[in-house]
Design a protein around this motif. Sequence first.
Motif, PDB file in Angstrom:
ATOM      1  N   LEU A  39     -55.308 -45.235   6.628  1.00 33.41           N
ATOM      2  CA  LEU A  39     -55.104 -44.079   5.751  1.00 33.41           C
ATOM      3  C   LEU A  39     -54.877 -44.537   4.316  1.00 33.41           C
ATOM      4  CD1 LEU A  39     -52.591 -42.123   8.024  1.00 33.41           C
ATOM      5  CD2 LEU A  39     -54.991 -41.531   7.604  1.00 33.41           C
ATOM      6  N   VAL A  40     -55.441 -43.788   3.382  1.00 33.09           N
ATOM      7  CA  VAL A  40     -55.297 -44.078   1.960  1.00 33.09           C
ATOM      8  C   VAL A  40     -54.742 -42.826   1.285  1.00 33.09           C
ATOM      9  CG1 VAL A  40     -56.545 -44.689  -0.160  1.00 33.09           C
ATOM     10  CG2 VAL A  40     -57.234 -45.697   2.004  1.00 33.09           C
ATOM     11  N   ILE A  70     -64.945 -51.273   1.009  1.00 29.41           N
ATOM     12  CA  ILE A  70     -63.682 -51.931   1.324  1.00 29.41           C
ATOM     13  C   ILE A  70     -62.725 -51.019   2.083  1.00 29.41           C
ATOM     14  CG2 ILE A  70     -61.656 -53.066   0.321  1.00 29.41           C
ATOM     15  CD1 ILE A  70     -63.434 -53.725  -2.113  1.00 29.41           C
ATOM     16  N   ILE A  71     -62.567 -49.797   1.604  1.00 27.40           N
ATOM     17  CA  ILE A  71     -61.598 -48.865   2.186  1.00 27.40           C
ATOM     18  C   ILE A  71     -62.312 -47.614   2.715  1.00 27.40           C
ATOM     19  CG2 ILE A  71     -59.643 -49.674   0.823  1.00 27.40           C
ATOM     20  CD1 ILE A  71     -60.150 -47.366  -1.132  1.00 27.40           C
ATOM     21  N   PRO A  72     -61.688 -46.863   3.604  1.00 31.99           N
ATOM     22  CA  PRO A  72     -62.354 -45.699   4.208  1.00 31.99           C
ATOM     23  C   PRO A  72     -62.337 -44.458   3.297  1.00 31.99           C
ATOM     24  CG  PRO A  72     -60.173 -45.949   5.149  1.00 31.99           C
ATOM     25  CD  PRO A  72     -60.378 -47.102   4.218  1.00 31.99           C
ATOM     26  N   VAL A  73     -63.077 -44.558   2.194  1.00 33.15           N
ATOM     27  CA  VAL A  73     -63.093 -43.485   1.200  1.00 33.15           C
ATOM     28  C   VAL A  73     -64.510 -43.250   0.702  1.00 33.15           C
ATOM     29  CG1 VAL A  73     -62.299 -42.820  -1.117  1.00 33.15           C
ATOM     30  CG2 VAL A  73     -60.726 -43.946   0.451  1.00 33.15           C
ATOM     31  N   TYR A  74     -64.810 -41.975   0.431  1.00 30.43           N
ATOM     32  CA  TYR A  74     -66.083 -41.585  -0.156  1.00 30.43           C
ATOM     33  C   TYR A  74     -65.776 -40.710  -1.369  1.00 30.43           C
ATOM     34  CZ  TYR A  74     -70.823 -39.787  -0.665  1.00 30.43           C
ATOM     35  OH  TYR A  74     -72.075 -39.482  -1.149  1.00 30.43           O
ATOM     36  N   SER A 109     -63.811 -39.414   4.316  1.00 28.00           N
ATOM     37  CA  SER A 109     -62.726 -40.311   3.921  1.00 28.00           C
ATOM     38  C   SER A 109     -61.554 -40.176   4.884  1.00 28.00           C
ATOM     39  CB  SER A 109     -62.240 -39.949   2.511  1.00 28.00           C
ATOM     40  OG  SER A 109     -63.283 -40.020   1.577  1.00 28.00           O
ATOM     41  N   SER A 110     -60.746 -41.212   4.916  1.00 31.17           N
ATOM     42  CA  SER A 110     -59.526 -41.183   5.710  1.00 31.17           C
ATOM     43  C   SER A 110     -58.350 -41.204   4.735  1.00 31.17           C
ATOM     44  CB  SER A 110     -59.488 -42.383   6.655  1.00 31.17           C
ATOM     45  OG  SER A 110     -58.378 -42.278   7.503  1.00 31.17           O
ATOM     46  N   VAL A 111     -58.078 -40.035   4.166  1.00 30.45           N
ATOM     47  CA  VAL A 111     -57.052 -39.912   3.129  1.00 30.45           C
ATOM     48  C   VAL A 111     -56.027 -38.859   3.514  1.00 30.45           C
ATOM     49  CG1 VAL A 111     -58.544 -40.663   1.230  1.00 30.45           C
ATOM     50  CG2 VAL A 111     -58.458 -38.246   1.827  1.00 30.45           C
ATOM     51  N   ILE A 112     -54.817 -39.032   2.989  1.00 31.98           N
ATOM     52  CA  ILE A 112     -53.779 -38.017   3.149  1.00 31.98           C
ATOM     53  C   ILE A 112     -53.022 -37.882   1.832  1.00 31.98           C
ATOM     54  CG2 ILE A 112     -53.551 -38.308   5.642  1.00 31.98           C
ATOM     55  CD1 ILE A 112     -51.001 -39.859   5.232  1.00 31.98           C
TER      56      ILE A 112
END
Length: 184
Positions: free
Chosen positions: A63-64, A85-89, A101-104
């Motif tokens: 999570l980011v 690098i990170i799970p973000v679009y 994305s995997s963001v919160i």
Amino acid sequence: MMFFHGIQIQLLTYMDIIAEKQQKMPAGVLYFNLIEPIINSGKNLTEEEIELKIKQEFRMKGLVLADVKVIKMMDKTLEQGSSSIIPVYLGKDETISDVKSSVITKDEFSKLRVKIRKIIEEIANEILNGNIDIRPIYDKKTKTEACKYCSYKTICAFDTNENSYKYIENKTKKELLNSLYEEV
């Protein structure tokens, strides 16, 4: 998001303790696989294509924090599209894709920390009360059970006639995050 079920909570526990001690908001909680990936393809790949596929396999998971400034500090090369690098679009206008994305949010991170503490407390109480029932997980989404690859099957002796699974519901990330607001 298996941690909602008390599974794979180690990294989140560390994150919570560090955030508390430092009195800081986490920018993310990320991990990646240390096992060298095997690349399968139906065609011959160039060295560059193989390297790209390996990089994709080593992309961090987790999570980011849903903050463009934070995201750009984590991946300094990201302008638009999917981070390597990170799970973000990031979209064209620097909007974060919630689907890709995997963001919160900060609020969700705070509520997640409360949830993790409740889970740890529940687990501790189960141990203190002597509850050592055999309850392997069964993931309803993937229709897989934890016992499938377990090396201790013969010792454990799990039997569906005498024991039951701990069922993991097929919920979306949004549904799980919404449940944080209902609980806290």
